[in-house]
Motif scaffolding. Sequence first.
Motif, short mmCIF file in Angstrom:
data_model
loop_
_atom_site.label_atom_id
_atom_site.label_comp_id
_atom_site.label_asym_id
_atom_site.label_seq_id
_atom_site.Cartn_x
_atom_site.Cartn_y
_atom_site.Cartn_z
N GLN A 187 -0.91 -22.81 18.17
CA GLN A 187 -0.40 -24.16 18.68
C GLN A 187 0.94 -24.42 18.19
N PRO A 188 1.82 -23.88 19.11
CA PRO A 188 3.15 -23.98 18.79
C PRO A 188 3.50 -25.58 18.72
N GLN A 189 3.11 -26.30 19.55
CA GLN A 189 3.58 -27.94 19.58
C GLN A 189 2.79 -28.86 18.58
N ALA A 190 1.97 -28.06 17.59
CA ALA A 190 1.33 -28.96 16.52
C ALA A 190 2.41 -29.48 15.52
N ALA A 191 2.19 -30.49 15.01
CA ALA A 191 3.01 -31.33 14.24
C ALA A 191 3.26 -30.56 12.65
N ASN A 192 4.02 -30.65 12.06
CA ASN A 192 4.37 -30.36 10.74
C ASN A 192 3.45 -31.04 9.89
N PRO A 193 2.86 -30.47 8.74
CA PRO A 193 2.68 -28.85 8.64
C PRO A 193 1.74 -27.95 9.14
N SER A 194 2.29 -26.83 9.59
CA SER A 194 1.27 -25.71 9.86
C SER A 194 1.09 -24.93 8.77
N PHE A 195 0.43 -23.93 8.82
CA PHE A 195 0.15 -23.07 7.60
C PHE A 195 -0.15 -21.64 8.05
N LEU A 196 0.15 -20.65 6.99
CA LEU A 196 -0.30 -19.38 7.21
C LEU A 196 -1.59 -18.85 6.17
N THR A 197 -2.50 -18.28 6.31
CA THR A 197 -3.56 -17.90 5.65
C THR A 197 -2.89 -17.12 4.50
N ALA A 198 -3.92 -17.01 3.45
CA ALA A 198 -3.26 -15.89 2.42
C ALA A 198 -2.93 -14.61 2.95
N ALA A 199 -3.93 -13.81 3.92
CA ALA A 199 -3.57 -12.65 4.33
C ALA A 199 -2.40 -12.75 5.41
N GLU A 200 -2.23 -13.75 6.22
CA GLU A 200 -1.01 -13.91 7.16
C GLU A 200 0.21 -13.85 6.16
N PHE A 201 0.41 -14.54 4.99
CA PHE A 201 1.56 -14.78 4.44
C PHE A 201 1.79 -13.48 3.67
N ALA A 202 0.57 -12.59 3.09
CA ALA A 202 0.87 -11.14 2.41
C ALA A 202 1.69 -10.35 3.52
N LEU A 234 3.45 -11.13 6.32
CA LEU A 234 4.83 -11.83 6.28
C LEU A 234 5.76 -11.39 5.37
N ARG A 235 5.22 -11.51 4.14
CA ARG A 235 6.04 -11.21 2.81
C ARG A 235 6.41 -9.42 2.99
N GLU A 236 5.87 -8.56 3.51
CA GLU A 236 6.14 -7.35 3.74
C GLU A 236 7.22 -7.00 4.56
N ARG A 237 7.77 -8.10 5.31
CA ARG A 237 8.73 -8.19 6.44
C ARG A 237 9.94 -8.75 5.80
N LEU A 238 9.85 -9.39 4.74
CA LEU A 238 10.94 -10.41 4.07
C LEU A 238 11.62 -9.44 3.11
N PRO A 239 12.93 -9.98 2.64
CA PRO A 239 13.56 -9.37 1.60
C PRO A 239 12.89 -9.90 0.23
N LEU A 255 8.54 -9.85 16.50
CA LEU A 255 8.09 -9.11 15.54
C LEU A 255 6.85 -9.69 14.88
N PHE A 256 6.97 -10.97 14.53
CA PHE A 256 5.67 -11.49 14.14
C PHE A 256 4.48 -11.47 14.96
N ARG A 257 4.76 -11.55 16.03
CA ARG A 257 3.50 -11.77 17.45
C ARG A 257 3.02 -10.03 17.38
N ALA A 258 3.75 -9.28 17.22
CA ALA A 258 3.25 -7.99 17.18
C ALA A 258 2.40 -7.28 16.32
N ASP A 259 2.69 -7.97 15.10
CA ASP A 259 1.74 -7.60 13.93
C ASP A 259 0.28 -8.08 14.05
N PRO A 260 -0.67 -7.41 14.21
CA PRO A 260 -1.89 -7.77 14.37
C PRO A 260 -2.39 -8.89 13.47
#
Length: 147
Positions: A123-138, A140-145, A108-113
């Motif tokens: 970069q799935p193998q990158a070390a922690n921490p990774s990040f989401l931009t402000a637009a990406e996090f916004a 994602l929040r639409e999909r969260l309770p 579902l995450f990948r399907a959202d443009p």
Amino acid sequence: MTDRLVHLGDLGAWLIKGNADRVDLTGRFARDPRVTSWCVRPGYRTRLMRAGQPVVFWASGSRGRLGYGVWGVGLVAGVAVPGEAGAAWTVPLDLTVLDEAHRVRRELFRADPRLAGAEVLRQPQAANPSFLTAAEFAALRERLPPP
């Protein structure tokens, strides 16, 4: 890790990953869904982490075994600290793993443009921490309770 720089002005949330193929994350979070710290790699990103910043937990692993993707959401609770000699750095967290029905699966995450270009997918193998931009996090929040 990656050549894409994190800028606090466009940071939506930090993203930390755990590999559910290497550790029994399902069992661990069934016993206690609270996450109070996680390992991070020292570097400029770790130095940018501060209490109160949003953080997302991403469970990774072999496709098809579990519903991998966003498993939890919370806040950074303080600055990252080095472990004892030779041990990993950790960052304190106030994060709760979501009930399985509320998790955002990788598909579902990948399907959202708006999320398809997120670093965790590029970069799935990158070390922690990774990040989401402000637009990406916004997005994602639409999909969260609600919090």
